[in-house]
Design a protein around this motif. Structure first.
Motif, PDB file in Angstrom:
ATOM      1  N   LEU A 131       0.658  -1.061   0.154  1.00 26.70           N
ATOM      2  CA  LEU A 131       0.030   0.071   0.137  1.00 26.70           C
ATOM      3  C   LEU A 131       0.843   1.169   0.157  1.00 26.70           C
ATOM      4  N   LEU A 132       1.902   1.259   1.020  1.00 25.66           N
ATOM      5  CA  LEU A 132       2.986   2.439   0.885  1.00 25.66           C
ATOM      6  C   LEU A 132       3.403   2.537  -0.529  1.00 25.66           C
ATOM      7  N   HIS A 133       3.806   1.557  -1.111  1.00 20.70           N
ATOM      8  CA  HIS A 133       4.617   1.408  -2.401  1.00 20.70           C
ATOM      9  C   HIS A 133       3.710   2.207  -3.550  1.00 20.70           C
ATOM     10  N   SER A 134       2.370   1.733  -3.387  1.00 25.26           N
ATOM     11  CA  SER A 134       1.411   2.538  -4.478  1.00 25.26           C
ATOM     12  C   SER A 134       1.340   3.849  -4.146  1.00 25.26           C
ATOM     13  N   LEU A 135       1.160   4.260  -2.914  1.00 26.70           N
ATOM     14  CA  LEU A 135       1.124   5.891  -2.754  1.00 26.70           C
ATOM     15  C   LEU A 135       2.502   6.540  -3.257  1.00 26.70           C
ATOM     16  N   HIS A 136       3.587   5.900  -3.060  1.00 25.34           N
ATOM     17  CA  HIS A 136       4.852   6.395  -3.540  1.00 25.34           C
ATOM     18  C   HIS A 136       4.775   6.657  -5.046  1.00 25.34           C
ATOM     19  N   ILE A 137       4.460   5.712  -5.673  1.00 23.91           N
ATOM     20  CA  ILE A 137       4.024   5.361  -7.220  1.00 23.91           C
ATOM     21  C   ILE A 137       3.352   6.724  -7.724  1.00 23.91           C
ATOM     22  N   TYR A 138       2.254   6.839  -6.793  1.00 22.14           N
ATOM     23  CA  TYR A 138       1.120   7.980  -7.472  1.00 22.14           C
ATOM     24  C   TYR A 138       1.925   8.993  -7.585  1.00 22.14           C
ATOM     25  N   GLU A 139       2.561   9.464  -6.301  1.00 22.63           N
ATOM     26  CA  GLU A 139       3.273  10.753  -6.313  1.00 22.63           C
ATOM     27  C   GLU A 139       4.002  11.049  -7.516  1.00 22.63           C
ATOM     28  N   GLU A 140       4.837   9.817  -7.867  1.00 20.49           N
ATOM     29  CA  GLU A 140       5.766  10.214  -9.204  1.00 20.49           C
ATOM     30  C   GLU A 140       5.149  10.153 -10.277  1.00 20.49           C
ATOM     31  N   ALA A 141       4.149   9.117 -10.621  1.00 19.04           N
ATOM     32  CA  ALA A 141       3.340   9.295 -11.783  1.00 19.04           C
ATOM     33  C   ALA A 141       2.635  10.500 -12.007  1.00 19.04           C
ATOM     34  N   ASN A 142       1.947  11.102 -10.783  1.00 19.62           N
ATOM     35  CA  ASN A 142       1.171  12.243 -10.826  1.00 19.62           C
ATOM     36  C   ASN A 142       1.929  13.390 -11.573  1.00 19.62           C
ATOM     37  N   ARG A 143       3.250  13.507 -11.173  1.00 20.36           N
ATOM     38  CA  ARG A 143       4.081  14.782 -11.933  1.00 20.36           C
ATOM     39  C   ARG A 143       4.281  14.580 -13.311  1.00 20.36           C
ATOM     40  N   LYS A 144       4.176  13.045 -13.869  1.00 21.92           N
ATOM     41  CA  LYS A 144       4.549  12.947 -15.071  1.00 21.92           C
ATOM     42  C   LYS A 144       3.259  12.848 -15.898  1.00 21.92           C
ATOM     43  N   ASN A 145       2.210  12.846 -15.495  1.00 19.58           N
ATOM     44  CA  ASN A 145       1.042  12.532 -16.170  1.00 19.58           C
ATOM     45  C   ASN A 145       0.511  13.786 -17.097  1.00 19.58           C
ATOM     46  N   LYS A 146       0.556  13.861 -18.266  1.00 22.10           N
ATOM     47  CA  LYS A 146       0.270  14.841 -19.153  1.00 22.10           C
ATOM     48  C   LYS A 146      -0.630  14.590 -20.316  1.00 22.10           C
ATOM     49  N   THR A 147      -0.688  13.386 -20.718  1.00 21.44           N
ATOM     50  CA  THR A 147      -1.485  12.944 -21.665  1.00 21.44           C
ATOM     51  C   THR A 147      -2.822  11.910 -21.389  1.00 21.44           C
ATOM     52  N   GLY A 148      -3.075  11.700 -20.228  1.00 25.31           N
ATOM     53  CA  GLY A 148      -4.389  11.148 -19.758  1.00 25.31           C
ATOM     54  C   GLY A 148      -5.312  12.032 -18.946  1.00 25.31           C
ATOM     55  N   ALA A 149      -6.076  11.108 -18.232  1.00 27.74           N
ATOM     56  CA  ALA A 149      -6.991  11.899 -17.344  1.00 27.74           C
ATOM     57  C   ALA A 149      -6.211  12.313 -16.003  1.00 27.74           C
ATOM     58  N   GLN A 150      -6.564  13.443 -15.456  1.00 33.96           N
ATOM     59  CA  GLN A 150      -5.809  14.087 -14.241  1.00 33.96           C
ATOM     60  C   GLN A 150      -5.960  12.881 -12.947  1.00 33.96           C
ATOM     61  N   PHE A 151      -5.028  13.103 -12.325  1.00 35.87           N
ATOM     62  CA  PHE A 151      -5.259  12.282 -10.818  1.00 35.87           C
ATOM     63  C   PHE A 151      -5.892  13.303  -9.945  1.00 35.87           C
ATOM     64  N   ILE A 152      -6.852  12.975  -9.188  1.00 37.15           N
ATOM     65  CA  ILE A 152      -7.091  13.987  -8.114  1.00 37.15           C
ATOM     66  C   ILE A 152      -7.081  13.485  -6.800  1.00 37.15           C
ATOM     67  N   GLY A 153      -6.214  12.475  -6.492  1.00 35.66           N
ATOM     68  CA  GLY A 153      -5.805  11.824  -5.149  1.00 35.66           C
ATOM     69  C   GLY A 153      -6.276  10.399  -5.308  1.00 35.66           C
ATOM     70  N   MET A 154      -5.829   9.723  -4.282  1.00 36.02           N
ATOM     71  CA  MET A 154      -5.862   8.335  -4.264  1.00 36.02           C
ATOM     72  C   MET A 154      -7.452   7.798  -3.226  1.00 36.02           C
ATOM     73  N   HIS A 155      -7.790   6.886  -3.692  1.00 30.46           N
ATOM     74  CA  HIS A 155      -8.770   5.868  -2.929  1.00 30.46           C
ATOM     75  C   HIS A 155      -8.339   4.673  -2.518  1.00 30.46           C
ATOM     76  N   LEU A 156      -8.524   4.428  -1.081  1.00 29.79           N
ATOM     77  CA  LEU A 156      -7.890   3.341  -0.661  1.00 29.79           C
ATOM     78  C   LEU A 156      -9.253   2.385  -0.431  1.00 29.79           C
ATOM     79  N   GLU A 157      -9.337   1.324  -0.903  1.00 25.28           N
ATOM     80  CA  GLU A 157     -10.393   0.252  -0.726  1.00 25.28           C
ATOM     81  C   GLU A 157      -9.948  -0.781   0.089  1.00 25.28           C
ATOM     82  N   GLY A 158     -10.090  -0.851   1.216  1.00 28.78           N
ATOM     83  CA  GLY A 158      -9.760  -1.656   2.045  1.00 28.78           C
ATOM     84  C   GLY A 158      -8.343  -1.085   2.601  1.00 28.78           C
ATOM     85  N   PRO A 159      -7.801  -2.216   3.761  1.00 26.88           N
ATOM     86  CA  PRO A 159      -8.078  -3.595   3.929  1.00 26.88           C
ATOM     87  C   PRO A 159      -9.075  -3.854   5.197  1.00 26.88           C
ATOM     88  N   TYR A 160      -9.733  -2.914   5.741  1.00 28.32           N
ATOM     89  CA  TYR A 160     -10.658  -3.041   6.838  1.00 28.32           C
ATOM     90  C   TYR A 160     -12.155  -3.301   6.387  1.00 28.32           C
TER      91      TYR A 160
END
Length: 398
Positions: free
Chosen positions: A107-136
């Motif tokens: 989970l922590l790795h996914s959040l880190h990758i989000y930050e990196e990808a968000n800076r490079k995302n110029k050709t697709g839908a904009q990221f507006i934050g993360m939704h964590l589904e689970g584990p609770y």
């Protein structure tokens, strides 16, 4: 094309006050600066002829796992970028990348990758934050979520996760679990939206949860109880709670499979377009023609089959996410549920934007809003997609 100064002309503009025929919309530096009638020229602007197609606010998907052969749990930037590009082809201009139940490190790795990808995302839908589904989650309502990782809310864990990333915008959990109400309170204190999901809660649990910030129900009808019996007594479940609590928002997978036409009609009849968000809940097979796929991480996820327009576990005991794209959701609400174009678009744009607190920037065509705009025909076949004024998809180039 000068992406800083654009005027779209000869379109049917879908605005909050109605459809404007032969309309024009002017964009400068990624923001809508004028809405009017074609003929009001914007000197120096690059002109785009809508050719009579609809000009709509872009679609806002607040629950999406993947598409184009990739999943956000794959653990690398390319997956994030390719998913964003895939869904932009179908009109999504903003999205909440969504995780699956997993271990803490993944989970922590996914959040880190989000930050990196968000800076490079110029050709697709904009990221507006993360939704964590689970584990609770409730084990008996896990659906296709991996039971290995399902657990009760752990304050040490969720505090660490929230401290690790400022990009988390919503978190779905079962509110009846021990510690879930305190979890909801903590999420709210951090500006994160708690949502009810994968749950065995009854009305009394849901009502209490609502007062602890759980104001959204994740994929209504999926992985939750309706009317149930305990010791011979009947109890209303989360489904009835959605209808009884007027201020409760809901999201639905309007792929026509997770919810058939009668239920789409019922949700719209009771909750209305203002409280109902359409979501794809799409997994990696969305936007592809495959018949076999993987839910979650490509190396360690669950094998699934794709048939009847939906992903399923191989034994067909449960759905395993949808393969829908946003245009299909709008089309289904119109064709299956008899909902108007205006309200169908509202459920795919303005309502999810409002749920996520973005109503002053996204979800409607108004002066001052982000220029997230799509052009589509009578069949909701997307022709062009603009994200913050930049053209990221043009069907004419395909």
């Amino acid at each position: 094309m000068d992406q800083q100064f654009i005027q779209i002309v000869n379109g049917k503009l879908i605005t909050p006050s109605g459809i404007v025929d032969s309309g024009s919309i002017t964009i400068r530096d990624g923001v809508i600066i004028d809405i009017g009638r074609t003929g009001n020229a914007a000197p120096g602007a690059t002109i785009i002829d809508a050719e009579g197609n609809y000009v709509s606010p872009g679609f806002v998907d607040i629950h999406v796992h993947g598409g184009g052969g990739y999943d956000f749990m794959d653990g690398h930037e390319l997956a994030f970028l390719k998913i964003a590009e895939t869904h932009a082809r179908f009109g999504t201009t903003a999205m909440l990348p969504t995780t699956l139940t997993s271990g803490r490190e993944e989970l922590l790795h996914s959040l880190h990758i989000y930050e990196e990808a968000n800076r490079k995302n110029k050709t697709g839908a904009q990221f507006i934050g993360m939704h964590l589904e689970g584990p609770y989650f409730a084990m008996n309502q896990r659906g296709a979520q991996d039971p290995l990782y399902i657990r009760d809310p752990d304050p040490d864990e969720y505090r660490e996760v929230l401290a690790a990333s400022s990009s988390i915008r919503r978190w779905s959990a079962a509110p009846e679990l021990p510690g879930a109400l305190a979890f909801g309170d903590y999420l709210c204190s951090k500006g994160v939206l708690p949502a009810i999901a994968h749950t065995e809660a009854i009305f009394e649990d849901a009502e209490k949860a609502f007062h602890h910030g759980y104001s959204l129900i994740t994929h209504l009808y999926s992985a939750m109880l309706g009317v149930t019996r305990k010791n011979a007594f009947r109890y209303a479940g989360v489904i009835e709670s959605a209808y009884l609590i007027d201020e409760m928002d809901v999201e639905i997978i309007a792929d026509g499979v997770h919810l058939p036409a009668p239920l789409l009609k019922l949700v719209h009849k009771i909750k209305g377009a203002g409280r109902t968000a359409l979501i794809t809940d799409a997994m990696r097979a969305a936007g592809t023609n495959v018949t076999e796929s993987v839910l979650g991480n490509i190396s360690s996820g669950l094998n699934v089959i794709v048939e009847d327009g939906v992903a399923k576990l191989p034994d067909r005991s449960s759905f395993a996410g949808s393969v829908a794209t946003a245009d299909r959701l709008v089309r289904n609400m119109m064709q299956l549920a008899g909902v108007s174009l205006m309200e169908s678009i509202q459920m795919m744009s303005a309502t999810p934007a409002r749920i996520m607190g973005l109503q002053e920037r996204k979800g409607t065509l108004r002066v001052g809003m982000d220029a997230d705009i799509i052009l589509f025909d009578e069949d909701i076949d997307v022709k062009k997609t603009f994200v913050n004024g930049a053209l990221v998809f043009d069907a004419a180039d395909q």
